[in-house]
Every structure is written in C-alpha cells, then in structure tokens.
Design a protein around this motif. Structure first.
Motif, PDB file in Angstrom:
ATOM      1  N   GLU A 174       0.817  -1.217   0.000  1.00  0.00           N
ATOM      2  CA  GLU A 174       0.000   0.000   0.000  1.00  0.00           C
ATOM      3  C   GLU A 174       0.850   1.266   0.000  1.00  0.00           C
ATOM      4  N   ASP A 175       2.001   1.236   0.663  1.00  0.00           N
ATOM      5  CA  ASP A 175       2.882   2.407   0.683  1.00  0.00           C
ATOM      6  C   ASP A 175       3.398   2.729  -0.710  1.00  0.00           C
ATOM      7  N   ALA A 176       3.764   1.678  -1.459  1.00  0.00           N
ATOM      8  CA  ALA A 176       4.270   1.900  -2.819  1.00  0.00           C
ATOM      9  C   ALA A 176       3.195   2.502  -3.708  1.00  0.00           C
ATOM     10  N   PHE A 177       1.974   2.016  -3.579  1.00  0.00           N
ATOM     11  CA  PHE A 177       0.869   2.573  -4.365  1.00  0.00           C
ATOM     12  C   PHE A 177       0.638   4.037  -3.992  1.00  0.00           C
ATOM     13  N   ARG A 178       0.665   4.304  -2.692  1.00  0.00           N
ATOM     14  CA  ARG A 178       0.420   5.666  -2.216  1.00  0.00           C
ATOM     15  C   ARG A 178       1.481   6.625  -2.756  1.00  0.00           C
ATOM     16  N   GLN A 179       2.737   6.200  -2.692  1.00  0.00           N
ATOM     17  CA  GLN A 179       3.832   7.041  -3.168  1.00  0.00           C
ATOM     18  C   GLN A 179       3.757   7.269  -4.682  1.00  0.00           C
ATOM     19  N   ALA A 180       3.186   6.289  -5.395  1.00  0.00           N
ATOM     20  CA  ALA A 180       3.069   6.411  -6.853  1.00  0.00           C
ATOM     21  C   ALA A 180       1.811   7.171  -7.266  1.00  0.00           C
ATOM     22  N   GLY A 181       0.978   7.541  -6.285  1.00  0.00           N
ATOM     23  CA  GLY A 181      -0.218   8.305  -6.598  1.00  0.00           C
ATOM     24  C   GLY A 181      -1.382   7.476  -7.102  1.00  0.00           C
ATOM     25  N   VAL A 182      -1.380   6.178  -6.766  1.00  0.00           N
ATOM     26  CA  VAL A 182      -2.471   5.285  -7.175  1.00  0.00           C
ATOM     27  C   VAL A 182      -3.234   4.853  -5.926  1.00  0.00           C
ATOM     28  N   GLU A 183      -4.480   5.214  -5.847  1.00  0.00           N
ATOM     29  CA  GLU A 183      -5.314   4.848  -4.700  1.00  0.00           C
ATOM     30  C   GLU A 183      -5.831   3.423  -4.867  1.00  0.00           C
ATOM     31  N   ILE A 184      -5.730   2.609  -3.824  1.00  0.00           N
ATOM     32  CA  ILE A 184      -6.297   1.260  -3.840  1.00  0.00           C
ATOM     33  C   ILE A 184      -7.721   1.321  -3.304  1.00  0.00           C
ATOM     34  N   VAL A 185      -8.655   0.822  -4.091  1.00  0.00           N
ATOM     35  CA  VAL A 185     -10.054   0.746  -3.674  1.00  0.00           C
ATOM     36  C   VAL A 185     -10.402  -0.729  -3.506  1.00  0.00           C
ATOM     37  N   TYR A 186     -10.628  -1.152  -2.276  1.00  0.00           N
ATOM     38  CA  TYR A 186     -10.952  -2.556  -2.023  1.00  0.00           C
ATOM     39  C   TYR A 186     -12.453  -2.777  -2.208  1.00  0.00           C
ATOM     40  N   ARG A 187     -12.770  -3.858  -2.901  1.00  0.00           N
ATOM     41  CA  ARG A 187     -14.165  -4.166  -3.182  1.00  0.00           C
ATOM     42  C   ARG A 187     -14.451  -5.609  -2.808  1.00  0.00           C
ATOM     43  N   ALA A 188     -15.346  -5.811  -1.867  1.00  0.00           N
ATOM     44  CA  ALA A 188     -15.731  -7.170  -1.480  1.00  0.00           C
ATOM     45  C   ALA A 188     -16.624  -7.781  -2.556  1.00  0.00           C
ATOM     46  N   ALA A 189     -16.516  -9.098  -2.734  1.00  0.00           N
ATOM     47  CA  ALA A 189     -17.384  -9.799  -3.675  1.00  0.00           C
ATOM     48  C   ALA A 189     -18.817  -9.785  -3.146  1.00  0.00           C
ATOM     49  N   VAL A 190     -19.757  -9.381  -3.989  1.00  0.00           N
ATOM     50  CA  VAL A 190     -21.168  -9.328  -3.613  1.00  0.00           C
ATOM     51  C   VAL A 190     -21.943 -10.285  -4.500  1.00  0.00           C
ATOM     52  N   LEU A 191     -22.736 -11.149  -3.874  1.00  0.00           N
ATOM     53  CA  LEU A 191     -23.502 -12.153  -4.601  1.00  0.00           C
ATOM     54  C   LEU A 191     -24.990 -12.007  -4.315  1.00  0.00           C
ATOM     55  N   PRO A 192     -25.845 -12.392  -5.256  1.00  0.00           N
ATOM     56  CA  PRO A 192     -27.285 -12.365  -4.993  1.00  0.00           C
ATOM     57  C   PRO A 192     -27.631 -13.347  -3.868  1.00  0.00           C
ATOM     58  N   THR A 193     -28.636 -13.006  -3.112  1.00  0.00           N
ATOM     59  CA  THR A 193     -29.101 -13.911  -2.055  1.00  0.00           C
ATOM     60  C   THR A 193     -30.265 -14.768  -2.526  1.00  0.00           C
ATOM     61  N   ALA A 194     -30.817 -14.440  -3.691  1.00  0.00           N
ATOM     62  CA  ALA A 194     -31.905 -15.229  -4.266  1.00  0.00           C
ATOM     63  C   ALA A 194     -32.119 -14.815  -5.716  1.00  0.00           C
ATOM     64  N   TYR A 195     -32.458 -15.776  -6.549  1.00  0.00           N
ATOM     65  CA  TYR A 195     -32.964 -15.546  -7.895  1.00  0.00           C
ATOM     66  C   TYR A 195     -33.516 -16.874  -8.394  1.00  0.00           C
TER      67      TYR A 195
END
Length: 232
Positions: A174-195
């Motif tokens: 994360e430090d290397a990304f921050r220093q390079a000016g690239v923000e890390i956006v974490y995204r959890a996997a989201v699944l349908p609960t019914a279909y």
C-alpha cells in the motif's frame, strides 16, 4: 481512471463481471503463472445434484504462463461441456437467447486457454451490457511480480485508482501505491441472495459461474443484486 486487473478465468462468477463494470479499464493478467486447480480452467455450474465443476484439460509445465497454457484437446471436453450445459440449463428462461453464442464457444477449435477465456469473457460482457475496454498484460511492457507488477501495470495505463478484491490486502504494498499516486479501492465480492434457479431440490447456490444467473434471468440479472450494487 479506475483500473481492475485479474487473471482470465473460465466461465467466471458474477463478482468478476461487476468488478469489470465498475472499472474504466480492465487488464487481463495473462502474463503470470498458470495456477493448477485454480479458476483459470474451471468453474462451477448447477446440476440436479448441486454444484458441479466444468474443467478444461490443459497441458501443464512447471512455471508456464497463462498466455502459454495450451488446451489438451485429446480429451473431448468441448462436447462434454456443451452437453452438460444443455442438460442442466436447456429449460432455463434465457437459454435460447444465449444458445447460439454458447455453442460457438464449443464449436471452436481452441488451442490457447487464454484465447478461449478471453472470448467467453467478452461474450458474457456483451450479454450483460458491460462495455469496459480490455487490455492483456502479455501485450504490455510492465514487469515485476505480485504487488510490483500490479502497480507497474496501473502506472503504464496512467491509472489513478486500482480496484482490488479484499484479498489484495494480503499482498499489495500500500505504501508503494500511495507514493506512486495510485489509490487502492478494495471491493468485497457481492452475490445475490436469491434468484430463480433450476433444480430447486439441490437448494439455492450463489457462488456459481455467472452463466447460472444469466441463463435463468437473462436481461434482468442485475435486479437480483443488492440494491446498492445495481447502479455500479
């Protein structure tokens, strides 16, 4: 610009595509090692008995890259996969809508696993109206491994944000990304609960290939996502 990066998978699950949709550019990470027993050559569909793996046989050597991984066509996997899909989903609401495209996957003469996966991913994106542009890491100049490679790919395309799964917290610098000016956006996997699913006696299963949702629900697939995900 928000960039997502992932290995090309066979018949990927839904979070793979929602991550692509959320990004401005998607990079297929085909220049890294092929992972045995991973999802690069297999995924799960639903049968009357429950979840079932469809696996593309490959010729594997130690340390080979995904882009260099060849399909073992001595096995009649294409006929078996197509017959299984027809048997399991022939009565699904949208099967006829996508039948011609799917049959083309298995009528094709594939030697490269990466090429097969790329074609399948592009087709499923079209079904889902996901229009994010795609690049392949094997056609880019960025080098390195693990976190360094991901950052270098981001820098090569001038990304300002990198969209990562939560597993990235285990290896991204994360430090290397921050220093390079690239923000890390974490995204959890989201699944349908019914279909609506076929084979109800096997119970509802939501971690399958996105094919299951698409074949059962067609264009209405997004309406089965949690409300906060539908506008992504």
């Amino acid at each position: 610009m928000k960039v997502a990066i992932h290995q090309p998978q066979y018949l990927p699950w839904l979070p793979y595509f929602t991550k692509i949709e959320e990004s401005d550019l998607f990079i297929l990470l085909d220049s890294v090692d092929f992972q045995k027993n991973g999802l690069q050559n297999r995924n799960q569909i639903k049968t009357p008995q429950g979840a079932h793996w469809l696996t593309v046989p490959v010729r594997q050597q130690l340390g080979q890259k995904i882009v260099d991984t060849r399909i073992d066509n001595s096995a009649d996997w294409r006929r078996k996969h197509w017959q299984t899909l027809c048997q399991c989903y022939g009565k699904a609401a949208a099967f006829e809508t996508y039948k011609k495209d799917m049959q083309a996957w298995f009528d094709g003469e594939w030697s490269s696993l990466s090429d097969l996966n790329t074609e399948i991913i592009a087709t499923m994106m079209r079904w889902m109206d996901v229009r994010t542009p795609i690049l392949k890491s094997s056609q880019m100049t960025a080098g390195g491994s693990a976190s360094e490679l991901v950052l270098n790919l981001c820098l090569e395309v001038q990304a300002t944000q990198y969209l990562s799964g939560v597993g990235g917290k285990n290896y991204l610098d994360e430090d290397a990304f921050r220093q390079a000016g690239v923000e890390i956006v974490y995204r959890a996997a989201v699944l349908p609960t019914a279909y609506p699913q076929l084979s109800p006696k096997a119970g509802f299963i939501n971690h399958l290939s996105a094919l299951d949702l698409l074949l059962n629900c067609g264009d209405s697939w997004k309406s089965y996502l949690p409300e906060e995900e539908r506008g992504s």
